[in-house]
Design a protein around this motif. Structure first.
Motif, PDB file in Angstrom:
ATOM      1  N   UNK A 253      64.228  34.885 -59.013  1.00  0.00           N
ATOM      2  CA  UNK A 253      62.792  34.891 -58.698  1.00  0.00           C
ATOM      3  C   UNK A 253      62.188  36.257 -59.006  1.00  0.00           C
ATOM      4  N   UNK A 254      62.877  37.313 -58.597  1.00  0.00           N
ATOM      5  CA  UNK A 254      62.368  38.661 -58.855  1.00  0.00           C
ATOM      6  C   UNK A 254      62.421  38.986 -60.349  1.00  0.00           C
ATOM      7  N   UNK A 255      63.450  38.501 -61.037  1.00  0.00           N
ATOM      8  CA  UNK A 255      63.561  38.733 -62.470  1.00  0.00           C
ATOM      9  C   UNK A 255      62.410  38.100 -63.225  1.00  0.00           C
ATOM     10  N   UNK A 256      62.069  36.883 -62.854  1.00  0.00           N
ATOM     11  CA  UNK A 256      60.954  36.186 -63.490  1.00  0.00           C
ATOM     12  C   UNK A 256      59.638  36.877 -63.173  1.00  0.00           C
ATOM     13  N   UNK A 257      59.480  37.294 -61.931  1.00  0.00           N
ATOM     14  CA  UNK A 257      58.234  37.953 -61.522  1.00  0.00           C
ATOM     15  C   UNK A 257      58.020  39.279 -62.242  1.00  0.00           C
ATOM     16  N   UNK A 258      59.104  39.918 -62.680  1.00  0.00           N
ATOM     17  CA  UNK A 258      59.006  41.217 -63.338  1.00  0.00           C
ATOM     18  C   UNK A 258      58.590  41.111 -64.800  1.00  0.00           C
ATOM     19  N   UNK A 259      58.500  39.902 -65.327  1.00  0.00           N
ATOM     20  CA  UNK A 259      58.166  39.707 -66.738  1.00  0.00           C
ATOM     21  C   UNK A 259      56.658  39.716 -66.956  1.00  0.00           C
ATOM     22  N   UNK A 260      56.184  40.199 -68.119  1.00  0.00           N
ATOM     23  CA  UNK A 260      54.756  40.140 -68.449  1.00  0.00           C
ATOM     24  C   UNK A 260      54.307  38.683 -68.578  1.00  0.00           C
ATOM     25  N   UNK A 261      53.017  38.403 -68.371  1.00  0.00           N
ATOM     26  CA  UNK A 261      52.506  37.027 -68.428  1.00  0.00           C
ATOM     27  C   UNK A 261      52.815  36.300 -69.726  1.00  0.00           C
ATOM     28  N   UNK A 262      52.728  36.992 -70.861  1.00  0.00           N
ATOM     29  CA  UNK A 262      52.977  36.313 -72.138  1.00  0.00           C
ATOM     30  C   UNK A 262      54.417  35.828 -72.235  1.00  0.00           C
ATOM     31  N   UNK A 263      55.371  36.652 -71.801  1.00  0.00           N
ATOM     32  CA  UNK A 263      56.773  36.247 -71.862  1.00  0.00           C
ATOM     33  C   UNK A 263      57.026  35.095 -70.892  1.00  0.00           C
ATOM     34  N   UNK A 264      56.366  35.116 -69.737  1.00  0.00           N
ATOM     35  CA  UNK A 264      56.472  33.980 -68.810  1.00  0.00           C
ATOM     36  C   UNK A 264      55.962  32.704 -69.469  1.00  0.00           C
ATOM     37  N   UNK A 265      54.858  32.816 -70.194  1.00  0.00           N
ATOM     38  CA  UNK A 265      54.303  31.646 -70.879  1.00  0.00           C
ATOM     39  C   UNK A 265      55.281  31.129 -71.926  1.00  0.00           C
ATOM     40  N   UNK A 266      55.923  32.037 -72.650  1.00  0.00           N
ATOM     41  CA  UNK A 266      56.929  31.628 -73.635  1.00  0.00           C
ATOM     42  C   UNK A 266      58.086  30.899 -72.952  1.00  0.00           C
ATOM     43  N   UNK A 267      58.529  31.453 -71.836  1.00  0.00           N
ATOM     44  CA  UNK A 267      59.646  30.827 -71.119  1.00  0.00           C
ATOM     45  C   UNK A 267      59.299  29.415 -70.664  1.00  0.00           C
ATOM     46  N   UNK A 268      58.063  29.221 -70.213  1.00  0.00           N
ATOM     47  CA  UNK A 268      57.654  27.908 -69.714  1.00  0.00           C
ATOM     48  C   UNK A 268      57.768  26.827 -70.778  1.00  0.00           C
ATOM     49  N   UNK A 269      57.532  27.175 -72.029  1.00  0.00           N
ATOM     50  CA  UNK A 269      57.614  26.156 -73.086  1.00  0.00           C
ATOM     51  C   UNK A 269      59.010  26.058 -73.686  1.00  0.00           C
ATOM     52  N   UNK A 270      59.943  26.867 -73.188  1.00  0.00           N
ATOM     53  CA  UNK A 270      61.324  26.749 -73.643  1.00  0.00           C
ATOM     54  C   UNK A 270      61.796  27.814 -74.605  1.00  0.00           C
ATOM     55  N   UNK A 271      61.101  28.947 -74.682  1.00  0.00           N
ATOM     56  CA  UNK A 271      61.500  30.022 -75.597  1.00  0.00           C
ATOM     57  C   UNK A 271      62.856  30.603 -75.211  1.00  0.00           C
ATOM     58  N   UNK A 272      63.554  31.112 -76.228  1.00  0.00           N
ATOM     59  CA  UNK A 272      64.814  31.827 -76.037  1.00  0.00           C
ATOM     60  C   UNK A 272      64.689  33.211 -76.667  1.00  0.00           C
ATOM     61  N   UNK A 273      65.625  34.097 -76.309  1.00  0.00           N
ATOM     62  CA  UNK A 273      65.483  35.489 -76.703  1.00  0.00           C
ATOM     63  C   UNK A 273      66.740  36.014 -77.381  1.00  0.00           C
ATOM     64  N   UNK A 274      66.528  36.991 -78.284  1.00  0.00           N
ATOM     65  CA  UNK A 274      67.620  37.558 -79.049  1.00  0.00           C
ATOM     66  C   UNK A 274      68.497  38.486 -78.232  1.00  0.00           C
ATOM     67  N   UNK A 275      69.543  38.971 -78.872  1.00  0.00           N
ATOM     68  CA  UNK A 275      70.498  39.873 -78.221  1.00  0.00           C
ATOM     69  C   UNK A 275      70.141  41.308 -78.554  1.00  0.00           C
TER      70      UNK A 275
END
Length: 290
Positions: free
Chosen positions: A228-250
């Motif tokens: 919960x805290x990890x998600x809250x620490x993210x900027x709004x745009x990255x949260x929006x990406x996560x909501x639609x199923x985005x994944x991230x590089x290494x």
């Protein structure tokens, strides 16, 4: 660099036969979604300057500082998605439409004709493009919204415009660099580690920073992260990406000019959750109050 595809000319011909993308992509109440033309690109650059440099603390080059616009060589051949408040008023109380949100869009075939994608300056995306040579890629960048308009509604309008654009050009993959404010990886250990452990891309979509530019994203062990805290620490745009199923590089990259740490984001259209496809893929002319 993008590998040459012998079928690229045929692909262009097929798209030309479908007709040009209309300038206005939709209207929602007092807001309009449209593609920038002419001097509107400069206005979008002014909005970016206000958000990135005046608010965000990015370091402007001499010319950008002089004209107070976020100027980038890629702007000349990208499309610029705009959100316009048609009911905005100037200092004299007169109605004067105002650009309040923007997104820069770069299609694969356009990038191929102009030396590649912006993301290639930070991440080695050549292996990704080679693994998916038959897919159509769209790079997202320079996204920002005026401070007075940073609401769920305006962000959704950007997404609706983006989705209409992607459908028109039969895009298969959305990707780009997403930013976290700050340049100290330890200060951003929680959000970076959250993305690494809970939203890392599968091997076929994985991308790594260019040699010598990467910083680790796994400073914290998975078990020590409060999701919960990890998600809250993210900027709004990255949260929006996560909501639609985005994944991230290494691995992430420090961008000293913009004062950010960038992560590579990839969103294969086929893997975006159907509920979001149904929502954003609806009639782009419906009322925002619907």
């Amino acid at each position: 660099m993008i590998p040459f595809s012998p079928g690229r000319r045929l692909l262009r011909a097929k798209r030309a036969a479908r007709g040009d993308l209309p300038r206005v992509l939709g209207r929602f109440g007092d807001f309009e979604i449209r593609i920038a033309r002419g001097k509107e690109i400069r206005k979008a650059q002014r909005l970016r300057y206000k958000v990135f440099y005046e608010e965000g603390g990015a370091t402007a080059s001499g010319h950008s500082a002089l004209v107070r616009r976020d100027i980038c060589p890629f702007d000349k051949f990208c499309d610029h998605l705009l959100i316009v408040d048609l009911a905005a008023r100037n200092a004299f109380g007169r109605v004067k439409p105002k650009i309040v949100g923007t997104y820069r869009l770069l299609r694969g075939e356009v990038a191929a004709d102009h030396g590649g994608f912006y993301s290639e300056s930070e991440f080695d995306i050549a292996p990704l493009l080679a693994r998916h040579a038959g897919k159509r890629f769209l790079e997202l960048g320079r996204s920002c919204v005026h401070a007075k308009y940073r609401s769920k509604r305006v962000i959704e309008l950007l997404w609706r415009g983006l989705w209409t654009y992607a459908q028109h050009y039969h895009i298969d993959v959305l990707f780009g660099c997403a930013s976290l404010p700050g340049t100290n990886p330890l200060a951003l250990a929680l959000p970076l580690s959250f993305l690494h452990h809970h939203a890392s891309a599968e091997a076929e979509w994985q991308v790594r920073p260019r040699q010598g530019r990467g910083v680790a994203m796994d400073a914290l062990d998975k078990g020590s992260i409060d999701k919960r805290k990890g998600l809250a620490a993210l900027p709004p745009l990255i949260k929006a990406y996560l909501r639609v199923g985005a994944k991230f590089g290494e691995g992430a990259v420090i961008d000293p000019q913009f004062g950010t740490i960038d992560v590579f984001t990839v969103m294969p259209i086929a893997e975006i959750e159907q509920r979001y496809i149904a929502y954003y893929g609806g009639d782009a002319s419906e009322s925002a109050a619907a």
